[in-house]
Design an enzyme around this catalytic site. Structure first.
Site, PDB file in Angstrom:
ATOM      1  N   GLY A  41      57.116  21.082  33.089  1.00  0.00           N
ATOM      2  CA  GLY A  41      57.706  22.062  33.992  1.00  0.00           C
ATOM      3  C   GLY A  41      57.181  23.453  33.699  1.00  0.00           C
ATOM      4  N   GLY A  42      57.930  24.205  32.874  1.00  0.00           N
ATOM      5  CA  GLY A  42      57.649  25.620  32.642  1.00  0.00           C
ATOM      6  C   GLY A  42      56.202  25.936  32.272  1.00  0.00           C
ATOM      7  N   GLY A 100      63.518  22.210  29.732  1.00  0.00           N
ATOM      8  CA  GLY A 100      63.726  23.643  29.905  1.00  0.00           C
ATOM      9  C   GLY A 100      64.466  24.300  28.758  1.00  0.00           C
ATOM     10  N   HIS A 135      64.335  12.460  39.165  1.00  0.00           N
ATOM     11  CA  HIS A 135      64.260  13.529  38.162  1.00  0.00           C
ATOM     12  C   HIS A 135      65.676  13.915  37.745  1.00  0.00           C
ATOM     13  CE1 HIS A 135      63.682  17.448  36.329  1.00  0.00           C
ATOM     14  NE2 HIS A 135      62.452  17.037  36.070  1.00  0.00           N
ATOM     15  N   GLU A 183      62.143  11.572  30.265  1.00  0.00           N
ATOM     16  CA  GLU A 183      62.482  12.990  30.149  1.00  0.00           C
ATOM     17  C   GLU A 183      63.907  13.127  29.619  1.00  0.00           C
ATOM     18  OE1 GLU A 183      59.772  15.599  32.789  1.00  0.00           O
ATOM     19  OE2 GLU A 183      61.580  15.120  33.901  1.00  0.00           O
ATOM     20  N   SER A 235      59.989  20.198  27.671  1.00  0.00           N
ATOM     21  CA  SER A 235      59.499  21.288  26.806  1.00  0.00           C
ATOM     22  C   SER A 235      58.122  21.018  26.208  1.00  0.00           C
ATOM     23  CB  SER A 235      60.523  21.610  25.706  1.00  0.00           C
ATOM     24  OG  SER A 235      61.700  22.151  26.286  1.00  0.00           O
ATOM     25  N   GLU A 250      67.132  16.613  37.370  1.00  0.00           N
ATOM     26  CA  GLU A 250      67.796  17.644  38.180  1.00  0.00           C
ATOM     27  C   GLU A 250      68.291  17.060  39.504  1.00  0.00           C
ATOM     28  OE1 GLU A 250      64.548  20.395  37.747  1.00  0.00           O
ATOM     29  OE2 GLU A 250      65.011  20.377  35.608  1.00  0.00           O
ATOM     30  N   ASN A 277      55.253  19.642  37.222  1.00  0.00           N
ATOM     31  CA  ASN A 277      56.390  19.695  38.143  1.00  0.00           C
ATOM     32  C   ASN A 277      56.780  21.157  38.312  1.00  0.00           C
ATOM     33  OD1 ASN A 277      58.753  19.530  39.541  1.00  0.00           O
ATOM     34  ND2 ASN A 277      59.904  18.455  37.948  1.00  0.00           N
ATOM     35  N   TRP A 278      56.449  21.694  39.471  1.00  0.00           N
ATOM     36  CA  TRP A 278      56.682  23.123  39.703  1.00  0.00           C
ATOM     37  C   TRP A 278      58.122  23.427  40.111  1.00  0.00           C
ATOM     38  CZ3 TRP A 278      51.565  24.692  42.708  1.00  0.00           C
ATOM     39  CH2 TRP A 278      50.522  24.814  41.768  1.00  0.00           C
ATOM     40  N   LYS A 279      58.929  22.410  40.307  1.00  0.00           N
ATOM     41  CA  LYS A 279      60.338  22.608  40.657  1.00  0.00           C
ATOM     42  C   LYS A 279      60.442  23.621  41.823  1.00  0.00           C
ATOM     43  CE  LYS A 279      61.463  21.113  36.058  1.00  0.00           C
ATOM     44  NZ  LYS A 279      62.361  21.117  34.928  1.00  0.00           N
TER      45      LYS A 279
HETATM   46  P1  13P Z   1      60.107  21.709  31.079  1.00  0.00           P
HETATM   47  O1  13P Z   1      58.676  21.370  30.712  1.00  0.00           O
HETATM   48  O2  13P Z   1      60.259  23.084  31.663  1.00  0.00           O
HETATM   49  O3  13P Z   1      61.039  21.419  29.943  1.00  0.00           O
HETATM   50  O4  13P Z   1      60.525  20.722  32.274  1.00  0.00           O
HETATM   51  C1  13P Z   1      60.297  19.369  32.110  1.00  0.00           C
HETATM   52  C2  13P Z   1      60.528  18.680  33.405  1.00  0.00           C
HETATM   53  O5  13P Z   1      61.644  18.583  33.875  1.00  0.00           O
HETATM   54  C3  13P Z   1      59.359  18.146  34.115  1.00  0.00           C
HETATM   55  O6  13P Z   1      59.739  17.320  35.163  1.00  0.00           O
END
Ligand code: 13P
Length: 257
Positions: free
Chosen positions: A229-230, A171, A93, A165, A208, A95, A6-8
Site C-alpha cells: 500500500g503506502g 498501514g 481486501h 495480509e 507494511s 478494508e 494497491n493504491w487504495k
Molecule cells: P500497507 O503497505 O500500507 O501496510 O498496506 C498494505 C495493503 O493493505 C495492501 O493491500
C-alpha cells in the site's frame, strides 16, 4: 515474483500518468517479475493507457461486483473493469471486509464472477490482532480461504493468486516477521493443495512492506511476491521496493498469466 501496488483511495488520472512516466524511467522490465497496479476505479483506464508499452505490468481493480450489469450504484462489474483495461482484481481486501462489511459469501461470489469473466483474482486473507493474540490465525485464514473457494472448480482457479495480509500489519508500520509470514504461507499452501489449486498459484505477503524489509520477506521461498500500500504511492520508493525484491533473488512461484 509479483509486486503489486494497491493504491487504495489515492491517485487520480493525472497523478497516475505522472507516476507511470517516472516509474518507467526508474524500473526496467525483468523476466519473471510481474508488476501489478491497483489504482482507484476512476484511474484504471489512465493506468492501462500509460503502462500500455510495458509487457511486465498488469492493471487491476480494487474490488468487483458479481452481477453482470444493472442498478447497482457504485459497483463495478467484471466486464466494466475489463473494458477499462483491467485484467486483475483484488477480492476480500481487509478494508472491504472491515470498513465496508463484505462477507465471506460476497468474496465467494466475486471469485466466481472474476474467474468466469476473465479477471485474475487476488484473494486477500488475514487475521486481526485480537484473532492473532487468541491463537486463531490459522483458523481465520482457513475459514476465509475455504468460504471464498469451496465448491469452485479447480480448473476455474488456475489463475488464482492469494495475498496474506494480517490486518494488524496494514498501514501500521508493523510488518509480520519473515518467519511468521512464511509459516502462514505454508499453512495456506497446504489448504490450497487440499482444494486442488495448482502449486504454482502465487501467495503474496502484504502489510507494511517497504524498502527496508522487502528483501528479507521476499527472500523466503514461501513468499512469492508482495502486495504493497503506502510504499507504492511514490515512484522512487516503489522502485526501491522492486530493487530490494530483485536483490532477494526472485525465488518463488512463477508470476503466471
Ligand atoms: P500497507 O503497505 O500500507 O501496510 O498496506 C498494505 C495493503 O493493505 C495492501 O493491500
Amino acid at each position: 515474483m509479483i509486486l503489486a501496488a494497491n493504491w487504495k483511495m489515492h491517485m487520480g488520472p493525472d497523478e497516475t500518468r505522472r507516476f507511470a512516466k517516472r516509474f518507467s524511467e526508474l524500473v526496467d522490465p525483468k523476466p519473471d517479475r510481474q508488476i501489478v497496479f491497483f489504482p482507484p476505479a476512476v484511474s484504471v483506464e489512465a493506468a492501462a493507457t500509460a503502462f500500455a508499452g510495458r509487457p511486465d505490468v498488469r492493471i487491476g481493480v480494487q474490488d468487483v461486483y458479481w452481477e453482470p450489469k444493472g442498478a447497482f450504484t457504485g459497483a463495478t462489474s467484471v466486464a466494466l473493469a475489463r473494458a477499462a483495461g483491467a485484467t486483475v482484481t483484488l477480492i476480500g481486501h481487509s478494508e472491504r471486509r472491515h470498513v465496508f462489511g463484505e462477507t465471506v459469501e460476497d468474496t465467494h461470489q466475486k471469485v466466481v464472477a472474476a474467474c468466469e469473466g476473465g479477471l485474475r483474482p487476488f484473494l486477500c486473507v488475514g487475521e486481526t490482532l485480537a484473532q492473532r493474540e487468541a491463537g486463531e490465525t490459522e483458523a481465520v485464514v482457513s475459514a476465509q480461504l475455504h468460504a471464498a473457494l469451496r465448491g469452485v472448480r479447480a480448473s476455474l482457479l488456475v489463475d488464482l493468486a492469494v495475498a496474506y495480509e494480517p490486518v494488524w500489519a496494514i498501514g501500521t508500520g508493523r510488518n509480520a516477521t519473515p518467519d511468521d509470514a512464511a509459516h502462514v504461507h505454508r499453512v495456506l499452501r497446504g489448504l490450497m493443495a487440499g482444494l486442488g489449486i495448482v502449486e504454482s498459484a502465487p501467495i503474496l505477503y502484504g502489510g507494511s512492506v517497504n524498502p527496508g524489509n522487502a528483501r528479507q520477506l521476499l527472500a523466503r521461498p514461501e513468499i512469492d511476491g508482495a502486495l504493497v500500500g503506502g510504499a507504492s504511492l511514490d515512484p522512487e520508493v516503489w522502485a526501491k521496493v522492486i530493487a530490494e525484491a530483485d536483490a532477494a533473488g526472485g525465488a518463488g512461484a512463477p508470476s503466471g498469466a
